[in-house]
Write a protein that holds these residues in place. Structure first.
Motif, mmCIF file in Angstrom:
data_model
loop_
_atom_site.group_PDB
_atom_site.id
_atom_site.type_symbol
_atom_site.label_atom_id
_atom_site.label_comp_id
_atom_site.label_asym_id
_atom_site.label_seq_id
_atom_site.Cartn_x
_atom_site.Cartn_y
_atom_site.Cartn_z
ATOM 1 N N GLN A 96 0.826 -1.216 0.000
ATOM 2 C CA GLN A 96 0.000 0.000 0.000
ATOM 3 C C GLN A 96 0.858 1.263 0.000
ATOM 4 O O GLN A 96 0.401 2.334 -0.433
ATOM 5 C CB GLN A 96 -0.934 0.006 1.213
ATOM 6 N N LEU A 97 2.103 1.149 0.461
ATOM 7 C CA LEU A 97 2.971 2.329 0.511
ATOM 8 C C LEU A 97 3.333 2.838 -0.880
ATOM 9 O O LEU A 97 3.619 4.025 -1.050
ATOM 10 C CB LEU A 97 4.240 2.002 1.300
ATOM 11 N N ALA A 98 3.301 1.947 -1.853
ATOM 12 C CA ALA A 98 3.603 2.387 -3.226
ATOM 13 C C ALA A 98 2.579 3.401 -3.709
ATOM 14 O O ALA A 98 2.895 4.284 -4.519
ATOM 15 C CB ALA A 98 3.645 1.176 -4.162
ATOM 16 N N THR A 99 1.352 3.283 -3.221
ATOM 17 C CA THR A 99 0.285 4.209 -3.618
ATOM 18 C C THR A 99 0.258 5.444 -2.742
ATOM 19 O O THR A 99 0.119 6.574 -3.233
ATOM 20 C CB THR A 99 -1.082 3.504 -3.539
ATOM 21 N N TRP A 100 0.399 5.245 -1.421
ATOM 22 C CA TRP A 100 0.147 6.344 -0.490
ATOM 23 C C TRP A 100 1.406 6.993 0.069
ATOM 24 O O TRP A 100 1.344 8.112 0.575
ATOM 25 C CB TRP A 100 -0.738 5.842 0.663
ATOM 26 N N GLY A 101 2.538 6.323 0.002
ATOM 27 C CA GLY A 101 3.786 6.935 0.427
ATOM 28 C C GLY A 101 4.078 6.855 1.911
ATOM 29 O O GLY A 101 5.216 6.705 2.314
ATOM 30 N N SER A 102 3.050 6.980 2.741
ATOM 31 C CA SER A 102 3.249 6.926 4.196
ATOM 32 C C SER A 102 1.977 6.429 4.856
ATOM 33 O O SER A 102 0.877 6.518 4.295
ATOM 34 C CB SER A 102 3.612 8.300 4.754
ATOM 35 N N SER A 103 2.130 5.939 6.087
ATOM 36 C CA SER A 103 0.950 5.479 6.818
ATOM 37 C C SER A 103 0.031 6.633 7.185
ATOM 38 O O SER A 103 -1.190 6.455 7.270
ATOM 39 C CB SER A 103 1.387 4.730 8.087
ATOM 40 N N SER A 104 0.582 7.828 7.387
ATOM 41 C CA SER A 104 -0.267 8.988 7.696
ATOM 42 C C SER A 104 -1.182 9.329 6.523
ATOM 43 O O SER A 104 -2.380 9.587 6.708
ATOM 44 C CB SER A 104 0.600 10.197 8.059
ATOM 45 N N ALA A 105 -0.626 9.336 5.316
ATOM 46 C CA ALA A 105 -1.432 9.629 4.129
ATOM 47 C C ALA A 105 -2.469 8.539 3.909
ATOM 48 O O ALA A 105 -3.630 8.828 3.571
ATOM 49 C CB ALA A 105 -0.527 9.763 2.905
ATOM 50 N N TYR A 106 -2.053 7.294 4.089
ATOM 51 C CA TYR A 106 -2.987 6.172 3.933
ATOM 52 C C TYR A 106 -4.137 6.289 4.924
ATOM 53 O O TYR A 106 -5.318 6.174 4.548
ATOM 54 C CB TYR A 106 -2.245 4.861 4.135
ATOM 55 N N LEU A 156 -7.892 4.434 11.546
ATOM 56 C CA LEU A 156 -6.755 3.696 12.082
ATOM 57 C C LEU A 156 -5.730 4.698 12.609
ATOM 58 O O LEU A 156 -5.795 5.891 12.294
ATOM 59 C CB LEU A 156 -6.089 2.834 11.001
ATOM 60 N N THR A 157 -4.744 4.212 13.355
ATOM 61 C CA THR A 157 -3.689 5.079 13.868
ATOM 62 C C THR A 157 -2.410 4.841 13.081
ATOM 63 O O THR A 157 -1.897 3.717 13.068
ATOM 64 C CB THR A 157 -3.420 4.797 15.356
ATOM 65 N N PRO A 158 -1.866 5.865 12.411
ATOM 66 C CA PRO A 158 -0.587 5.688 11.735
ATOM 67 C C PRO A 158 0.528 5.468 12.750
ATOM 68 O O PRO A 158 0.443 5.889 13.904
ATOM 69 C CB PRO A 158 -0.413 6.992 10.958
ATOM 70 N N GLY A 159 1.599 4.814 12.315
ATOM 71 C CA GLY A 159 2.616 4.352 13.246
ATOM 72 C C GLY A 159 3.629 5.370 13.700
ATOM 73 O O GLY A 159 4.475 5.060 14.544
ATOM 74 N N GLY A 168 7.960 4.043 11.724
ATOM 75 C CA GLY A 168 6.515 4.132 11.909
ATOM 76 C C GLY A 168 5.752 4.678 10.729
ATOM 77 O O GLY A 168 4.552 4.434 10.588
ATOM 78 N N ALA A 169 6.432 5.410 9.858
ATOM 79 C CA ALA A 169 5.762 5.957 8.681
ATOM 80 C C ALA A 169 5.306 4.864 7.730
ATOM 81 O O ALA A 169 4.533 5.133 6.802
ATOM 82 C CB ALA A 169 6.680 6.925 7.948
ATOM 83 N N CYS A 170 5.755 3.638 7.978
ATOM 84 C CA CYS A 170 5.358 2.513 7.130
ATOM 85 C C CYS A 170 4.272 1.644 7.771
ATOM 86 O O CYS A 170 3.800 0.701 7.137
ATOM 87 C CB CYS A 170 6.563 1.622 6.836
#
Length: 381
Positions: free
Chosen positions: A320-330, A342-345, A353-355
């Motif tokens: 999913q990171l290929a699309t959104w770049g970071s867990s915050s954006a996702y 959800l809570t980003p890391g 944690g950004a992943c």
């Protein structure tokens, strides 16, 4: 907390949002506790300040709880009732450490540890604890950190937030022995004890209490998780003898006393009926965890922590990171477009944690089942 605020705004606007970001059991307090609170308020009894370390009857019940669960004989005078486990951490860190002391933590880990320690002027030493050590500190990691400058303390959580991983008795014994040998104060966060998913016949099904191994440790726990009493703001500490007076004096200055109504009602948390009700809630967490693990492949995320206890699924987002770049954006897109929070890391790990994201399955199987469907649909758009 920012995400929870956004959830409230969206719900206020009429959006259907499934919130899986907070570590908050959905069932609330045991019935016996709620009945006790209702009776207390209906009686018209004046609710005045209590002892800074809590009412005697609640301290006695907490002490007896350790005899029932762990076979540990606890003197009630060494129990401190606090304003949530958050208040316990503040008092423990103030009493046990000085400004400039180096205190070790696992990364990823609960962000309030480091934030409170830094606010008090302590130097936070974050140890990278990955899947190779099951996200938990080891004597080897501690020795490496200690070699860079003397450690004054270690905060260890089992089950841990956000990973849900636990240390075994042997692992905790090894860490405890290392701390004793090197004069390092162990602060053991045990607030998720009882919220565990052991295999049948497994030893220490609720977790190992640090006081089973060393009474110089500070043990911190809470009514928030196993008892589901998050908003009641009530926790406790088991204190080494050398810290009792310091914590007593500090507590009277920081908050005067824990919330009186919550204290009186919480005495009923230790009845057989309350234990049975809480065990059933944990069984439901277990069913929800099983549902989540059975559908993990459909989420199409990356590797995840095993979630031995607590109610968190901490996972790398993988493809999913290929699309959104970071867990915050996702996470932001998932909330706005699919109505799942959800809570980003990043709060748990300022390096990797950004992943990652943390999904709380405390909301129950219906909410989690619907959230899985929404996540899958969102990722297929």
């Amino acid at each position: 907390m920012d995400i929870l605020d956004r959830v409230a705004v969206l719900r206020g606007a009429g959006r259907d949002v499934i919130s899986l970001c907070a570590g908050e059991p959905s069932g609330g307090a045991p019935a016996e506790v709620s009945h006790a609170a209702a009776s207390l308020h209906a009686s018209g009894r004046a609710l005045t300040y209590t002892s800074a370390l809590g009412i005697r009857e609640l301290r006695a019940e907490v002490a007896a709880h350790y005899g029932r669960w762990y076979g540990v004989d606890v003197d009630p005078s060494r129990v401190a009732i606090t304003t949530g486990s958050s208040g316990a951490f503040l008092l423990a860190f103030l009493a046990a450490f000085e400004a400039g002391d180096r205190v070790a933590l696992a990364r990823p880990g609960y962000p309030a540890y480091r934030n409170i320690l830094r606010a008090l002027g302590c130097e936070v030493v974050e140890m990278d604890c990955g899947p190779e050590v099951r996200y938990q500190p080891t004597p080897e990691l501690l020795a490496a950190a200690h070699g860079q400058g003397r450690l004054a303390g270690l905060v260890l959580a089992s089950p841990a937030n956000p990973t849900g991983t636990m240390v075994s008795r042997a692992e905790l014994a090894a860490v405890t022995a290392w701390c004793l040998e090197h004069g390092v104060r162990l602060v053991s966060d045990e607030i998720y004890h009882g919220v565990t998913y052991p295999e049948p016949g497994a030893p220490d099904p609720r977790g190992v209490c640090a006081w089973e191994l060393d009474e110089s440790a500070v043990v911190i726990s809470s009514f928030s998780k196993y008892w589901g009493m998050t908003g009641w703001r009530l926790g406790w500490m088991l204190l080494p003898e050398d810290l009792v007076r310091a914590v007593d004096a500090l507590a009277g200055n920081v908050a005067l006393c824990p919330p009186a109504p919550a204290q009186y009602a919480a005495v009923a948390a230790f009845t057989a009926e309350s234990y049975a009700e809480c065990d059933e809630a944990v069984a439901e967490f277990g069913r929800t965890r099983r549902l989540l693990l059975d559908h993990a492949d459909r989420l199409a995320w990356g590797p995840a922590a095993p979630a031995d206890g607590a109610f968190y699924y901490y996972a790398d987002l993988g493809p999913q990171l290929a699309t959104w770049g970071s867990s915050s954006a996702y996470a932001a897109a998932l909330l706005e477009q699919a109505g799942v929070a959800l809570t980003p890391g990043g709060d748990f790990d300022d390096r990797a944690g950004a992943c990652s994201v943390r999904l709380s399955f405390a909301a129950g199987s219906l909410a989690v089942g619907e959230a899985i469907e929404r996540i899958v649909a969102f990722q297929q758009r």
